[in-house]
Structure formats: structure tokens, C-alpha cells
Design a protein around this motif. Structure first.
Motif, PDB file in Angstrom:
ATOM      1  N   ALA A  53     -17.777 -29.528 -65.622  1.00  0.00           N
ATOM      2  CA  ALA A  53     -17.246 -30.294 -66.745  1.00  0.00           C
ATOM      3  C   ALA A  53     -18.389 -30.623 -68.376  1.00  0.00           C
ATOM      4  O   ALA A  53     -17.758 -30.045 -69.761  1.00  0.00           O
ATOM      5  CB  ALA A  53     -16.998 -31.575 -66.795  1.00  0.00           C
ATOM      6  N   CYS A  54     -19.657 -30.447 -68.188  1.00  0.00           N
ATOM      7  CA  CYS A  54     -20.443 -29.395 -69.582  1.00  0.00           C
ATOM      8  C   CYS A  54     -21.085 -29.019 -69.720  1.00  0.00           C
ATOM      9  O   CYS A  54     -21.812 -28.393 -70.659  1.00  0.00           O
ATOM     10  CB  CYS A  54     -21.855 -30.798 -69.417  1.00  0.00           C
ATOM     11  SG  CYS A  54     -21.879 -32.463 -69.667  1.00  0.00           S
ATOM     12  N   GLY A  55     -20.288 -27.571 -68.429  1.00  0.00           N
ATOM     13  CA  GLY A  55     -20.438 -26.021 -68.522  1.00  0.00           C
ATOM     14  C   GLY A  55     -21.485 -25.560 -67.839  1.00  0.00           C
ATOM     15  O   GLY A  55     -21.076 -24.431 -67.709  1.00  0.00           O
ATOM     16  N   ASP A  56     -22.163 -26.278 -67.147  1.00  0.00           N
ATOM     17  CA  ASP A  56     -23.123 -26.139 -65.806  1.00  0.00           C
ATOM     18  C   ASP A  56     -23.556 -24.237 -65.971  1.00  0.00           C
ATOM     19  O   ASP A  56     -23.412 -23.602 -65.507  1.00  0.00           O
ATOM     20  CB  ASP A  56     -22.102 -26.038 -64.719  1.00  0.00           C
ATOM     21  CG  ASP A  56     -22.856 -25.691 -63.394  1.00  0.00           C
ATOM     22  OD1 ASP A  56     -23.926 -25.710 -63.235  1.00  0.00           O
ATOM     23  OD2 ASP A  56     -22.253 -25.464 -62.241  1.00  0.00           O
ATOM     24  N   ASP A  57     -24.526 -24.379 -67.154  1.00  0.00           N
ATOM     25  CA  ASP A  57     -25.291 -23.601 -67.951  1.00  0.00           C
ATOM     26  C   ASP A  57     -26.642 -22.588 -66.571  1.00  0.00           C
ATOM     27  O   ASP A  57     -26.746 -21.330 -66.727  1.00  0.00           O
ATOM     28  CB  ASP A  57     -25.560 -23.600 -69.155  1.00  0.00           C
ATOM     29  CG  ASP A  57     -26.262 -24.234 -69.096  1.00  0.00           C
ATOM     30  OD1 ASP A  57     -26.688 -25.385 -68.639  1.00  0.00           O
ATOM     31  OD2 ASP A  57     -27.213 -24.026 -70.485  1.00  0.00           O
ATOM     32  N   MET A  58     -27.073 -23.955 -66.053  1.00  0.00           N
ATOM     33  CA  MET A  58     -27.959 -24.147 -64.896  1.00  0.00           C
ATOM     34  C   MET A  58     -27.356 -24.505 -63.670  1.00  0.00           C
ATOM     35  O   MET A  58     -28.434 -24.942 -63.317  1.00  0.00           O
ATOM     36  CB  MET A  58     -29.398 -24.161 -65.681  1.00  0.00           C
ATOM     37  CG  MET A  58     -29.656 -23.082 -66.659  1.00  0.00           C
ATOM     38  SD  MET A  58     -31.275 -23.531 -68.233  1.00  0.00           S
ATOM     39  CE  MET A  58     -32.191 -23.545 -65.776  1.00  0.00           C
ATOM     40  N   PRO A  59     -27.351 -23.023 -63.103  1.00  0.00           N
ATOM     41  CA  PRO A  59     -26.590 -23.996 -61.809  1.00  0.00           C
ATOM     42  C   PRO A  59     -28.022 -24.453 -60.550  1.00  0.00           C
ATOM     43  O   PRO A  59     -27.356 -25.247 -59.881  1.00  0.00           O
ATOM     44  CB  PRO A  59     -25.658 -23.182 -61.044  1.00  0.00           C
ATOM     45  CG  PRO A  59     -25.241 -22.240 -62.537  1.00  0.00           C
ATOM     46  CD  PRO A  59     -26.139 -22.324 -63.417  1.00  0.00           C
ATOM     47  N   VAL A  60     -28.756 -23.442 -60.835  1.00  0.00           N
ATOM     48  CA  VAL A  60     -29.939 -23.900 -60.071  1.00  0.00           C
ATOM     49  C   VAL A  60     -30.619 -24.937 -60.270  1.00  0.00           C
ATOM     50  O   VAL A  60     -30.792 -26.147 -59.607  1.00  0.00           O
ATOM     51  CB  VAL A  60     -31.208 -22.832 -59.682  1.00  0.00           C
ATOM     52  CG1 VAL A  60     -31.878 -22.760 -61.037  1.00  0.00           C
ATOM     53  CG2 VAL A  60     -32.161 -23.339 -58.997  1.00  0.00           C
ATOM     54  N   VAL A  61     -30.588 -25.826 -61.686  1.00  0.00           N
ATOM     55  CA  VAL A  61     -30.900 -27.396 -62.219  1.00  0.00           C
ATOM     56  C   VAL A  61     -29.745 -28.377 -60.914  1.00  0.00           C
ATOM     57  O   VAL A  61     -30.162 -29.297 -60.789  1.00  0.00           O
ATOM     58  CB  VAL A  61     -30.962 -27.595 -63.360  1.00  0.00           C
ATOM     59  CG1 VAL A  61     -31.641 -28.795 -63.799  1.00  0.00           C
ATOM     60  CG2 VAL A  61     -32.168 -26.313 -63.805  1.00  0.00           C
ATOM     61  N   THR A  62     -28.008 -27.844 -61.727  1.00  0.00           N
ATOM     62  CA  THR A  62     -27.350 -28.645 -60.980  1.00  0.00           C
ATOM     63  C   THR A  62     -27.074 -28.814 -59.208  1.00  0.00           C
ATOM     64  O   THR A  62     -26.875 -30.310 -58.967  1.00  0.00           O
ATOM     65  CB  THR A  62     -26.356 -27.684 -61.302  1.00  0.00           C
ATOM     66  OG1 THR A  62     -25.954 -27.711 -62.763  1.00  0.00           O
ATOM     67  CG2 THR A  62     -24.871 -29.146 -60.898  1.00  0.00           C
ATOM     68  N   ASP A  63     -28.037 -27.954 -58.439  1.00  0.00           N
ATOM     69  CA  ASP A  63     -27.879 -28.326 -57.470  1.00  0.00           C
ATOM     70  C   ASP A  63     -28.549 -29.013 -56.875  1.00  0.00           C
ATOM     71  O   ASP A  63     -28.543 -29.799 -56.374  1.00  0.00           O
ATOM     72  CB  ASP A  63     -27.711 -26.182 -56.766  1.00  0.00           C
ATOM     73  CG  ASP A  63     -26.159 -26.020 -56.704  1.00  0.00           C
ATOM     74  OD1 ASP A  63     -25.559 -25.956 -57.453  1.00  0.00           O
ATOM     75  OD2 ASP A  63     -26.990 -24.906 -56.420  1.00  0.00           O
ATOM     76  N   ALA A  64     -29.693 -28.907 -57.544  1.00  0.00           N
ATOM     77  CA  ALA A  64     -31.262 -29.767 -56.908  1.00  0.00           C
ATOM     78  C   ALA A  64     -31.178 -31.041 -57.673  1.00  0.00           C
ATOM     79  O   ALA A  64     -31.816 -32.013 -56.640  1.00  0.00           O
ATOM     80  CB  ALA A  64     -32.342 -29.566 -58.186  1.00  0.00           C
ATOM     81  N   ALA A  65     -29.766 -31.399 -58.494  1.00  0.00           N
ATOM     82  CA  ALA A  65     -29.872 -33.381 -58.980  1.00  0.00           C
ATOM     83  C   ALA A  65     -28.754 -33.331 -58.210  1.00  0.00           C
ATOM     84  O   ALA A  65     -29.614 -34.650 -57.859  1.00  0.00           O
ATOM     85  CB  ALA A  65     -29.256 -32.842 -60.182  1.00  0.00           C
TER      86      ALA A  65
END
Length: 289
Positions: A53-65
Motif C-alpha cells: 500500500a506504501c509502494g513496496d519499492d524494495m521488495p527484498v526488504v519487505t520480504d525479509a521483514a
């Protein structure tokens, strides 16, 4: 609140790091048993949904989180199930870790999963230190004292338990962390997202209390009636069936309205309404009508 493939792939990467010929094989097996197959993965899906919803501009960071918060949740389940706490025989429809292996391995597996969560962040988010630091802070506070899941478990050792503080720490802490971490992973200010997580966490805990009172243990995948057996506070005992269901519905409405302005606000609101519609089994909703 989809993206299940991203979560499973990230968890697989995290678990693979703990598997080596030089390590104890039973511990590696216990870790896999604790993580796979998963339950609803609601916390990591919530984290991903907020990030998207916020853009997910760095998926590798999101996936780790997302993987990290699921590892922390799995650790809490392993420890919750121990004989010294809930003494549960089943979790997610299969034997608990201390039943499938032994109690010492269950303690160690829970500990290892907590460390693995932070290792996952360190490995995958090191290239974005401006996002790593907030994520470490968010998850540390969600796990430790005075208001994290360890504190939530510790409330059960107090002579008098504050139901709101108990549920906010034991369940709400990881939900709040999921929403905050999703925003932080996407590089957005995260504090404003805490209200959403806290409301969803309390709603989920009330739904869990309702299931503990009236659900089918085979469908639930774990024992029911544990709160009464162990003398723990329960929203149904405090509010009654109708009162608990009413509180749950009000929390869901508050959660949806609390979502900060972001590019994907409307789709996220719709996804949360759909997800929370599954919190409460239909038969329980009918009983409270």
C-alpha cells in the motif's frame, strides 16, 4: 492480503541458513517443524499488505521483514506450547515441538527462531541501513519488555492480570509490529501505522478467545478450553458472548478507518475487511446475533 509465495520463499531462505552438516540435525528438523507448513501467516501478510500500500519499492526488504515477523510468531508458539506454559499437545494440526522431539529442543528451537528473525533482517536489509534500524527497533520492542510478547507471557505469572495490557502485549504487539514494519520496509514513517496493528491485534485476540470457548479443536488445529483450564483472562468471560463479538466488530471498523493516507489505502481497507471477515466462525457469529 495475499503474497503467500513471497512469504514462503523468504522463510525457506531463512531456514536454509540454519541447515548445515556441521550443525545438530534434530534442531534443524525442529525448526522446520515449527515453521512449515504454516498457519494463516496473517502477520507477515499484513506486513506485506501495508508495504505494498506504501509502494513496496524494495521488495527484498519487505520480504525479509515479513519473514522475520513470522519467525518471531513461530518462536512464541513453540514457547507457548511448552509444559511450563500451555502444555499443549498439538499446534497447526500436528504434534507440538516438545511432543514431536523433546522439551530441551523445543526451548532451543524457540530461541533459535528469535535469533533467526534478526539474522534475516541483518542479511537482507544491510544495504538499506535507514530501513534496517527502524525494523530492528520495531521488532525488538514487539518481543521484549515492557510491552512485547515476552511481557505478554509474563502477565500470566502476575497475581492480578490487566486484560487489556495482557492482550495488547501477548497478541497486539506483533500485529502492531507487522503494520509498522510494513511501512518502515517501504521507507515510509511507521508510527502512524501502529493504531491499525493494535486494533487488529485486539480483534484477533477476541476472536481467538471466542474460538477457545466454542470452536471445534480438530478444525482449529489446537486444544480449546485452555483459558478456563489455565485460569487465564478471556474476553468472553469478561464481556459475554455478545459483548465480545460487538467489541470485535467495533475494533475492525476502527482499524479500517485508522489507515493513514497512502497510494493503496482503499485496496488495503477492502483487503482488511475481507480478512477480518474470517476471524470469527459463522456459528459463533450466529450464536451472538
Amino acid at each position: 492480503m495475499g503474497s503467500g509465495n513471497r512469504i514462503e520463499a523468504a522463510l525457506e531462505v531463512a531456514l536454509a541458513r540454519a541447515e548445515s552438516r556441521s550443525g545438530p540435525p534434530l534442531l534443524a528438523q525442529a525448526l522446520r517443524h515449527a515453521v512449515f507448513p504454516g498457519g494463516q501467516r496473517i502477520r507477515p501478510r499484513l506486513c506485506l499488505s501495508v508495504a505494498m500500500a506504501c509502494g513496496d519499492d524494495m521488495p527484498v526488504v519487505t520480504d525479509a521483514a515479513a519473514a522475520a515477523i513470522e519467525l518471531l510468531h513461530c518462536a512464541s508458539l513453540v514457547h507457548d506450547d511448552l509444559p511450563t506454559f500451555d502444555n499443549a499437545d498439538t499446534r497447526r494440526g500436528k504434534p507440538t515441538i516438545h511432543k514431536a522431539f523433546n522439551e530441551p529442543l523445543a526451548v532451543l528451537a524457540g530461541d533459535a527462531l528469535i535469533v533467526m528473525a534478526f539474522q534475516t533482517l541483518a542479511k537482507s536489509v544491510a544495504a538499506a541501513p535507514d530501513r534496517l534500524a527502524p525494523l530492528v527497533e520495531i521488532y525488538s520492542e514487539a518481543v521484549g519488555a515492557p510491552n512485547g510478547i515476552c511481557a505478554g507471557q509474563a502477565w500470566e505469572s502476575e497475581p492480578t492480570i490487566d486484560l487489556v495490557e495482557y492482550q495488547r502485549a501477548k497478541t497486539g504487539a506483533l500485529f502492531a509490529a507487522a503494520t509498522e514494519a510494513g511501512a518502515a520496509a517501504a521507507g515510509h514513517p511507521h508510527q502512524a501505522w501502529r493504531v491499525l496493528g493494535e486494533a487488529l491485534g485486539e480483534a484477533y485476540q477476541i476472536a481467538d478467545d471466542l474460538r477457545d470457548v466454542a470452536a471445534d479443536p480438530e478444525q482449529l488445529g489446537k486444544p480449546v478450553g485452555q483459558d478456563a483450564t489455565l485460569g487465564r483472562p478471556n474476553a468472553v468471560q469478561a464481556l459475554g458472548l455478545k459483548g465480545a463479538v460487538g467489541r470485535l466488530k467495533r475494533l475492525v471498523s476502527a482499524a479500517v478507518e485508522s489507515i493513514p493516507e497512502c497510494p493503496g489505502r482503499a485496496p488495503l481497507q477492502a483487503a482488511i475487511l475481507e480478512e477480518t471477515g474470517h476471524f470469527l466462525p459463522k456459528e459463533l457469529a450466529q450464536q451472538a446475533a
